[in-house]
Each structure stands twice: as structure tokens, then as C-alpha cells.
Design an enzyme around this catalytic site. Structure first.
Site, PDB file in Angstrom:
ATOM      1  N   ARG A  58       9.919  -4.286  71.997  1.00  9.25           N
ATOM      2  CA  ARG A  58      11.359  -4.444  71.803  1.00  9.25           C
ATOM      3  C   ARG A  58      12.130  -3.703  72.899  1.00  9.25           C
ATOM      4  NH1 ARG A  58      13.801  -2.683  66.159  1.00  9.25           N
ATOM      5  NH2 ARG A  58      13.193  -0.619  66.881  1.00  9.25           N
ATOM      6  N   ARG A 106      31.642   5.087  89.251  1.00 13.35           N
ATOM      7  CA  ARG A 106      32.033   4.212  88.143  1.00 13.35           C
ATOM      8  C   ARG A 106      32.460   2.830  88.627  1.00 13.35           C
ATOM      9  NH1 ARG A 106      36.117   2.542  84.768  1.00 13.35           N
ATOM     10  NH2 ARG A 106      35.584   2.530  82.548  1.00 13.35           N
ATOM     11  N   HIS A 108      32.309  -1.352  86.634  1.00 15.16           N
ATOM     12  CA  HIS A 108      31.712  -2.152  85.550  1.00 15.16           C
ATOM     13  C   HIS A 108      30.522  -2.955  86.085  1.00 15.16           C
ATOM     14  CE1 HIS A 108      35.345  -1.043  83.459  1.00 15.16           C
ATOM     15  NE2 HIS A 108      34.872  -1.580  82.337  1.00 15.16           N
ATOM     16  N   LYS A 151      19.108  -3.168  71.520  1.00 16.91           N
ATOM     17  CA  LYS A 151      19.180  -1.805  70.941  1.00 16.91           C
ATOM     18  C   LYS A 151      19.819  -0.868  71.965  1.00 16.91           C
ATOM     19  CE  LYS A 151      16.224   1.093  67.994  1.00 16.91           C
ATOM     20  NZ  LYS A 151      16.970   0.973  66.748  1.00 16.91           N
ATOM     21  N   GLU A 183      23.286  -6.584  58.385  1.00 17.18           N
ATOM     22  CA  GLU A 183      22.330  -5.485  58.219  1.00 17.18           C
ATOM     23  C   GLU A 183      23.113  -4.202  57.939  1.00 17.18           C
ATOM     24  OE1 GLU A 183      21.994  -5.216  63.079  1.00 17.18           O
ATOM     25  OE2 GLU A 183      20.189  -4.837  61.908  1.00 17.18           O
ATOM     26  N   LEU A 207      19.600  -6.528  64.623  1.00 18.98           N
ATOM     27  CA  LEU A 207      18.502  -5.977  65.423  1.00 18.98           C
ATOM     28  C   LEU A 207      17.202  -6.547  64.876  1.00 18.98           C
ATOM     29  CD1 LEU A 207      17.796  -3.729  67.606  1.00 18.98           C
ATOM     30  CD2 LEU A 207      17.126  -2.350  65.618  1.00 18.98           C
TER      31      LEU A 207
END
Ligand code: PDD
Length: 286
Positions: A58, A106, A108, A151, A183, A207
């Protein structure tokens, strides 16, 4: 009273083993700035991993999805070293892994060249006694993004949902998207209706829980029918049992659900949950 959490005795950070108060990442780390990182939590029962491959698979899936080139399976040895160094190789413990895209000025968009930041540590967890627990929970709107299968460390929606429950004296917050349960804020969710186990289908709304998958396997072995179809909040009147699952949660029955300050569910039975708990303990302790 909120449970107190302890720091691990040592962490692995980018090739070094450090005391927690010596372990620092740059303020320009993208996990710090954007939540641009992936994490994984793997359980070890008395030092023996449970579903290690599934957890690393995963982790790899999530890193591939966000296009971070990293070999998750290369961390296996370090996980055992973390347990040894923390003298947890005979105890119930878990290993936390976090891989951030890395440090850069920084922006995006993803910078051309960037090196991952890798954090890993072992910590003691109580994996015994879950079969004696039941959870009173709340249910609120699912305010998360549309890639909950990743995740990611960008967990603010999960944090806010869980805090809303804990601060109000409940144990978990079950999330509802357009009337359908998805969930928990940090757990997978199952319902039992007429002896059939129902759980939200895999995809971008939940998930892909490792414990969820094991429950589906155990149901198959026990000839308990499983329907992977979302349950609507209006169906609660037909629901006999509800339980949540997760790596640290394991399998805990839900005794009641409060929604908009009204109790909308009270458990009627627990026989199937108890059967699943029994087999789960056999499998994790064998
Ligand atoms: N949480 N759903 C969410 C949103 C989760 O955060 C988790 C796990 C699960 C259960 O997945 P698994 O069975 O693979 O642990 C479902 C971990 C334990 C955490 O955030 O600490």
C-alpha cells in the site's frame, strides 16, 4: 480524559538513528508545507509482523500514485532494526513510516530534482484486550478530498473529525458522504444486516484497509457473506451490528451512533463481530 501519547525512544531519519529531540526536518519539507507525503503504520505482535507485505504494498501504491519514486520494500530491514533498537522485538508494537517528497523552495508544482525525506520509528502499542471494548461514536459529514485511497500525511480533515468525537467524549467519528457511510476518521467500517456483512467498496472514497481485507478473508473462511456496497444512514434501522477495524484499532464493536446530537443507532447483537474477533486473535497471535 484524552489518552497520553509517548515519543518513540529513537527515530530513523534520512539514514541516521537519532533521539527524538535531535531529529529535525527542514521547514521547506513538502510534508510540512503541503502534506506532500505518505505514511504507513504496520503492527508487530510480540515482534512478529502482521501483513507486512500488504502494508508495504500500500505504501508503494500511494507513493506511485503521487509520483514519488521510492522503493517501499527497501524499508523492511530498517523496520526490524527499529524494533531491535527500541527493544520492542518481543513486545506488541508498531512501526510508523513516513516518506515525504522532500525539501525544496515553496511551489505547488513539483520541482525537477528533489530527494525524499524518510522517517521511520518503532513504538509500543496495546494490541491486547480490544475484544473487551465497545465504542460509542458520532457520525458526521465526510469533509475529506476525493483520493482517500492515498494514505497521505495531509490528514487535517481526519484530525478535525477525530477531535470532534474525542472532545465530545466519543471514541470515533464515522464519516458520511451524501448520506452513505464511508469509514471512520482513522478506521474502516462494517455493518451486519440480516447476518450479511456490509462494507464500503474499495476506491477513492476510502482507504484500502489492510485489516479490512483480512476481515473480508476471515468472513469468506467462515462462510459469512460480505457485500461491498455503501450503507445509507437510513438503513441503520435494519442494522444489528457495526464494528470498526484498523491496524491499532483491530476490531471493535460500535455500541451506539449519535448523529446531529440524536442517538440514531444502538447495537442489537454482536455475535458476528465476536466470531471475527476470535479468528483475528488466532491469526495475529498464531
Ligand atoms: N489508520 N481508514 C483510515 C482513514 C485510516 O486512517 C486507517 C488506519 C484505516 C484502517 O486501515 P488499516 O487496517 O490498514 O490500518 C482506515 C492508521 C492506523 C493511522 O492513521 O494511524
Amino acid at each position: 480524559m484524552k489518552p497520553e501519547k509517548k515519543y518513540p525512544s529513537e527515530v530513523y531519519l534520512n539514514g541516521k538513528w537519532l533521539k527524538p529531540d535531535e531529529a529535525f526536518v527542514s521547514v521547506f519539507d513538502r510534508a510540512f508545507m503541503f502534506g506532500d507525503g505518505i505514511y504507513e503504520v504496520t503492527p508487530f505482535y510480540k515482534g512478529k509482523a502482521f501483513k507486512l507485505k500488504e502494508h508495504l504494498k500500500r505504501l508503494q501504491y500511494c507513493l506511485d500514485e503521487i509520483q514519488v519514486s521510492f522503493d517501499a520494500f527497501a524499508l523492511e530491514e530498517l523496520m526490524y532494526e527499529a524494533l531491535d533498537r527500541a527493544i520492542l522485538n518481543e513486545d506488541d508494537a508498531a512501526v510508523y513510516i513516513q516518506v515525504s517528497r522532500g525539501v525544496a523552495a515553496r511551489s505547488h508544482f513539483v520541482p525537477e530534482k528533489i530527494e525524499t525525506t524518510v522517517l521511520l520509528y518503532a513504538f509500543p502499542v496495546t494490541l491486547e484486550g480490544f475484544e473487551k471494548k465497545t465504542w460509542e461514536v458520532i457520525a458526521t459529514e465526510d469533509k475529506r478530498w476525493h483520493r482517500c485511497d492515498i494514505k497521505s500525511t495531509a490528514l487535517l480533515a481526519n484530525v478535525m473529525a477525530n477531535e470532534e468525537a474525542i472532545a465530545a467524549g466519543f471514541a470515533e467519528n464515522l464519516l458520511v458522504r451524501k448520506g452513505y457511510f464511508t469509514e471512520g476518521s482513522h478506521s474502516s467500517l462494517f455493518f451486519v444486516k440480516y447476518g450479511v456483512v456490509h462494507t464500503h467498496p474499495e476506491g477513492h472514497k476510502i482507504l484500502s484497509g489492510v485489516t479490512r481485507a483480512e476481515i473480508v478473508n476471515i468472513c469468506a473462511d467462515l462462510n459469512i457473506k460480505v457485500v461491498e456496497k455503501a450503507v445509507h444512514i437510513d438503513e441503520l434501522v435494519e442494522v444489528d451490528e457495526i464494528f470498526v477495524t484498523g491496524t491499532t484499532t483491530q476490531i471493535i464493536p460500535v455500541s451506539s451512533i449519535t448523529h446531529k446530537n440524536k442517538k440514531v443507532y444502538t447495537a442489537r447483537k454482536d455475535s458476528i463481530t465476536r466470531k471475527l474477533q476470535k479468528v483475528f486473535i488466532e491469526r495475529t497471535r498464531s
